[in-house]
Structures are given as structure tokens and as C-alpha cells.
Design a protein around this motif. Structure first.
Motif, short mmCIF file in Angstrom:
data_model
loop_
_atom_site.label_atom_id
_atom_site.label_comp_id
_atom_site.label_asym_id
_atom_site.label_seq_id
_atom_site.Cartn_x
_atom_site.Cartn_y
_atom_site.Cartn_z
N LEU A 11 101.94 -85.80 -35.74
CA LEU A 11 101.68 -86.47 -37.01
C LEU A 11 100.24 -86.98 -37.08
CD1 LEU A 11 105.02 -88.46 -37.40
CD2 LEU A 11 104.19 -86.67 -38.95
N LEU A 12 99.74 -87.53 -35.97
CA LEU A 12 98.36 -88.00 -35.95
C LEU A 12 97.37 -86.85 -36.10
CD1 LEU A 12 98.61 -90.67 -33.10
CD2 LEU A 12 97.97 -91.12 -35.49
N GLN A 13 97.72 -85.69 -35.56
CA GLN A 13 96.83 -84.55 -35.68
C GLN A 13 96.81 -83.99 -37.11
OE1 GLN A 13 94.73 -83.41 -33.40
NE2 GLN A 13 93.95 -81.90 -34.85
N LEU A 19 101.25 -76.30 -21.79
CA LEU A 19 102.47 -75.95 -21.08
C LEU A 19 102.97 -77.09 -20.21
CD1 LEU A 19 101.83 -72.23 -20.00
CD2 LEU A 19 103.15 -73.09 -21.94
N GLY A 20 102.28 -78.22 -20.28
CA GLY A 20 102.68 -79.37 -19.48
C GLY A 20 103.81 -80.16 -20.10
N PHE A 21 104.07 -81.32 -19.53
CA PHE A 21 105.20 -82.16 -19.95
C PHE A 21 105.09 -82.58 -21.41
CE2 PHE A 21 106.71 -86.81 -19.60
CZ PHE A 21 107.94 -86.51 -20.16
N ILE A 22 104.14 -83.43 -21.72
CA ILE A 22 103.98 -83.86 -23.10
C ILE A 22 103.44 -82.71 -23.96
CG2 ILE A 22 102.72 -85.44 -24.62
CD1 ILE A 22 102.84 -87.54 -22.43
N GLY A 23 102.58 -81.87 -23.38
CA GLY A 23 101.96 -80.79 -24.13
C GLY A 23 102.95 -79.82 -24.73
N SER A 24 103.94 -79.38 -23.95
CA SER A 24 104.90 -78.40 -24.46
C SER A 24 105.74 -78.97 -25.60
CB SER A 24 105.79 -77.89 -23.33
OG SER A 24 106.54 -78.95 -22.74
N HIS A 25 106.09 -80.24 -25.50
CA HIS A 25 106.85 -80.87 -26.58
C HIS A 25 105.98 -81.07 -27.82
CE1 HIS A 25 110.62 -81.72 -24.41
NE2 HIS A 25 109.84 -81.94 -23.35
N THR A 26 104.70 -81.37 -27.60
CA THR A 26 103.78 -81.52 -28.73
C THR A 26 103.62 -80.19 -29.47
OG1 THR A 26 102.60 -83.33 -27.64
CG2 THR A 26 101.44 -82.17 -29.40
N VAL A 27 103.51 -79.11 -28.72
CA VAL A 27 103.43 -77.79 -29.35
C VAL A 27 104.67 -77.52 -30.19
CG1 VAL A 27 103.37 -75.30 -28.90
CG2 VAL A 27 101.87 -76.83 -27.62
N ARG A 28 105.85 -77.85 -29.64
CA ARG A 28 107.10 -77.68 -30.39
C ARG A 28 107.06 -78.47 -31.69
NH1 ARG A 28 110.28 -73.96 -31.17
NH2 ARG A 28 109.60 -74.47 -33.27
N ALA A 29 106.57 -79.71 -31.62
CA ALA A 29 106.49 -80.54 -32.82
C ALA A 29 105.53 -79.95 -33.84
CB ALA A 29 106.07 -81.96 -32.44
N LEU A 30 104.37 -79.46 -33.38
CA LEU A 30 103.41 -78.83 -34.28
C LEU A 30 104.00 -77.59 -34.94
CD1 LEU A 30 100.22 -79.22 -32.08
CD2 LEU A 30 100.56 -80.29 -34.32
N LEU A 31 104.72 -76.80 -34.17
CA LEU A 31 105.38 -75.62 -34.73
C LEU A 31 106.39 -76.02 -35.79
CD1 LEU A 31 106.04 -73.47 -31.53
CD2 LEU A 31 104.22 -73.17 -33.20
N ASP A 32 107.14 -77.09 -35.53
CA ASP A 32 108.14 -77.56 -36.49
C ASP A 32 107.50 -78.00 -37.80
OD1 ASP A 32 110.14 -77.04 -34.68
OD2 ASP A 32 110.36 -79.12 -34.01
N PHE A 33 106.23 -78.43 -37.73
CA PHE A 33 105.50 -78.81 -38.94
C PHE A 33 104.80 -77.62 -39.59
CE2 PHE A 33 105.46 -83.22 -37.06
CZ PHE A 33 106.19 -83.82 -38.09
N GLY A 34 105.02 -76.41 -39.06
CA GLY A 34 104.48 -75.21 -39.69
C GLY A 34 103.14 -74.76 -39.17
N GLU A 35 102.64 -75.38 -38.08
CA GLU A 35 101.35 -75.00 -37.52
C GLU A 35 101.51 -73.87 -36.50
OE1 GLU A 35 98.23 -75.94 -38.10
OE2 GLU A 35 98.85 -77.25 -39.73
N SER A 36 100.42 -73.16 -36.25
CA SER A 36 100.35 -72.22 -35.12
C SER A 36 99.47 -72.86 -34.05
CB SER A 36 99.77 -70.88 -35.57
OG SER A 36 98.50 -71.05 -36.17
N CYS A 37 99.68 -72.46 -32.79
CA CYS A 37 99.02 -73.14 -31.68
C CYS A 37 98.46 -72.16 -30.67
CB CYS A 37 100.00 -74.07 -30.95
SG CYS A 37 100.63 -75.43 -31.95
N VAL A 38 97.31 -72.54 -30.11
CA VAL A 38 96.75 -71.87 -28.94
C VAL A 38 96.88 -72.84 -27.77
CG1 VAL A 38 94.72 -70.81 -27.89
CG2 VAL A 38 95.09 -70.62 -30.35
N LEU A 39 97.54 -72.40 -26.71
CA LEU A 39 97.74 -73.24 -25.53
C LEU A 39 96.72 -72.83 -24.47
CD1 LEU A 39 100.40 -73.35 -27.14
CD2 LEU A 39 101.63 -73.48 -24.97
#
Length: 315
Positions: A230-232, A8-28
Motif C-alpha cells: 500500500l505504501l508503494q 524471494l525472502g521472508f517478507i519479500g515473497s509476501h510483499t510480492v504476493r500483495a503487489l500482485l494482488d493489487f494488479g502489479e507486475s514484479c521483478v525479483l
């Protein structure tokens, strides 16, 4: 499911958005309770309140979700640094990193991405772009690069003995929506805020005076997040350490010029007199192994950030 610490942090929230856009699900995973930003609403996101310095609560998250990867963006350093209990702060900071690695081992996770920083290159005197294979001084001028260097060495050791693919992300100067830091290490965020607010920039929190010629590898947070995602998710990575940035130096003068295209009357002039040194990250590894290309140049970054702030967002 990708577990993101500091999600839910600065870079973290945007990274979650990017992962979702690639079709992943996320646990924060967050130490404090919080709500997902509006742009994550409706996505495949679960928020778990857990402290990474408490191994049992962290492992409990894996009992409730099938974790396939980890992106570790929460602080693994004493932050904010304080004079009280420095030994205990250090123990907790390094313990949090080790707990994440323990969880990865227990859950059978294949890859763990860990946030590092461009600051690990402090003291490197070589000319040209900063490359991942450059020798690094053992000393560091600030607690953040100090603990990131320690973390990188621990990660390399743990990757070798556990078989987990541990990837260090040396993140450049990142800025944009939800940046809570302001003028912490560079002037750009405060220049934008001042322009939107109609004030003169307060750069007193920087380590020294800001000049028009000062530059840094300045990467818009949406690009940083996409690179981390992308690295993940890459099928194969050929290295353990990757620079994450724009791959070019951006000066304060360029930021000011871009701001004035949107806010012509902004009072954000800076004096000349900087060193003119243009350090930036070599992102060849990142590009070759993931296909990453920055999508936000200076003008697009500035325009997007100003629009975000003018929409009523606090930072």
C-alpha cells in the motif's frame, strides 16, 4: 513494474504476493538463484539473479525491464556480522543501498520503499505508542538497528537532493510462513513450531529469558506485506517514514492462549516475571495515508501459521 530486492525472502515473497494482488507486475532481484514460491506461480513475476552490491549487474536489470518503483527489502547491513573484514563488509552494505538509489535515479523511478525496523526506537524511554516523530538515540544495541538508522539518514539526504520519494518502513516484529529466523528477537515463532512438533520450545537464542508478560508489536507477515504494498502504490504520501505493524502490543501469554485453542496439549508454558512494558507502534500515519487496517489478529495469525506448518511446510 515494481522491482523488489530480496523478493524471494521472508517478507519479500509476501510483499510480492500483495503487489500482485493489487494488479502489479514484479521483478525479483536475488543474489542467489531461486524459484518463486508456489503461491507466486503464474503471476506477473520475473526473477533476476543480480547482486545489489554490483552496480552494473543491477543496472542491467533496468535495461531489460521497465521499472516504475522499487521496494528494497534485501539486507543493507553486514549480515551475518563477522569479525573478518569489517570495513569491507560495511562498505558493501552501504554500497548496496546507494546502488539501489543510483538505479532509481538512472531509471527515473518515482518512489523507493526501504525496509527499516522497530529496533530504531531502542533507547526511547517515552511512555505510550512509538511515533515516527520521536527523537531517536544515536546509539543502537545491535547491528540491524545501527545500520537502519544510518540508512534512514542517508535516505532522507538522497530524497532531498535527487527528488526521488524515498520512504522508510519501520517494520515491527513480523512473523508467519517462511520465517527462517525462529526465536531471534521474540518467542512467538518458536512457540508455534514447538506446539506443531510436540516439543518444548527452545528459546536459548533470545537475548534473555522469555516471560509470559513479554510483549512486542507483533504483526503477521501477510499484514506487513500488504502495508508495504500500500505504501508503494499510494497515489500520495505525506511523510518519508512510516511505522508498519499491528498498532498494538501482543504478549507471549496471548500467543500461548491462541496456540492452545488449536493445539490443547502444547507444552509451551512460560514463567511470569517480565517487565510488563507494552511498547507498540503508532500506525496512524500508515492508516491515514493508505487506508491500511490489520486483517490478522492473534488468533487468526496463530491458526494460519499452524495450518501452514501442518501442511508440510518447513517453516
Amino acid at each position: 513494474m515494481i522491482l523488489v530486492t530480496g523478493g524471494l525472502g521472508f517478507i519479500g515473497s509476501h510483499t510480492v504476493r500483495a503487489l500482485l494482488d493489487f494488479g502489479e507486475s514484479c521483478v525479483l532481484v536475488q543474489r542467489r538463484a531461486g524459484e518463486a514460491p508456489a503461491d507466486l506461480a503464474g503471476g506477473q513475476v520475473v526473477i533476476e539473479q543480480a547482486d545489489i552490491t554490483d552496480l552494473s549487474t543491477l543496472l542491467d536489470v533496468g535495461a531489460r525491464h521497465e521499472i516504475t518503483g522499487i521496494v528494497h527489502l534485501a539486507y543493507s547491513m553486514p549480515w551475518p556480522p563477522a569479525a573478518e573484514q569489517p570495513v569491507e563488509q560495511t562498505r558493501k552494505a552501504l554500497g548496496g543501498l546507494l546502488n539501489v538509489m543510483q538505479a532509481a535515479q538512472d531509471w527515473g523511478v518515482r518512489r523507493v520503499g526501504v525496509a527499516s525496523t522497530i529496533g530504531v526506537y531502542s533507547g526511547v524511554t517515552a511512555e505510550g505508542p512509538l511515533r515516527e516523530d520521536m527523537p531517536l538515540p544515536l546509539t543502537a544495541p545491535h547491528v540491524i538497528p545501527t545500520f537502519k538508522k544510518i540508512g534512514e539518514m542517508l535516505n532522507d539526504h538522497l530524497a532531498g537532493v535527487t527528488g526521488i520519494e524515498v520512504v522508510n518502513h519501520r517494520i515491527s516484529g513480523t512473523w508467519g510462513p517462511r520465517d527462517p529466523h525462529g526465536a531471534m528477537f521474540f518467542a512467538a515463532p518458536e512457540l508455534v513450531h514447538a506446539a506443531v512438533n510436540g516439543t518444548e520450545p527452545d528459546l536459548s537464542t533470545l537475548f534473555g529469558p522469555a516471560y509470559a508478560e513479554d510483549s512486542i508489536d507483533l504483526c503477521y507477515v501477510k499484514d506487513t506485506a500488504r502495508a508495504i504494498a500500500l505504501l508503494q502504490l499510494a497515489d500520495r504520501l505525506d511523510h518519508r517514514t512510516y511505522n508498519v505493524g499491528a498498532g498494538r502490543a501482543t504478549t507471549n501469554a496471548e500467543i500461548i492462549a491462541a496456540i492452545k485453542r488449536v493445539v490443547p496439549d502444547a507444552r509451551i508454558e512460560l514463567p511470569t516475571g517480565g517487565t510488563g512494558r507494552q511498547d507498540h507502534l503508532d500506525i496512524t500515519r500508515l492508516q491515514q495515508d493508505t487506508g491500511y487496517k490489520p486483517e490478522y489478529d492473534t488468533e487468526r495469525s496463530v491458526a494460519d501459521y499452524i495450518a501452514w506448518l501442518r501442511a508440510g511446510n518447513e517453516y
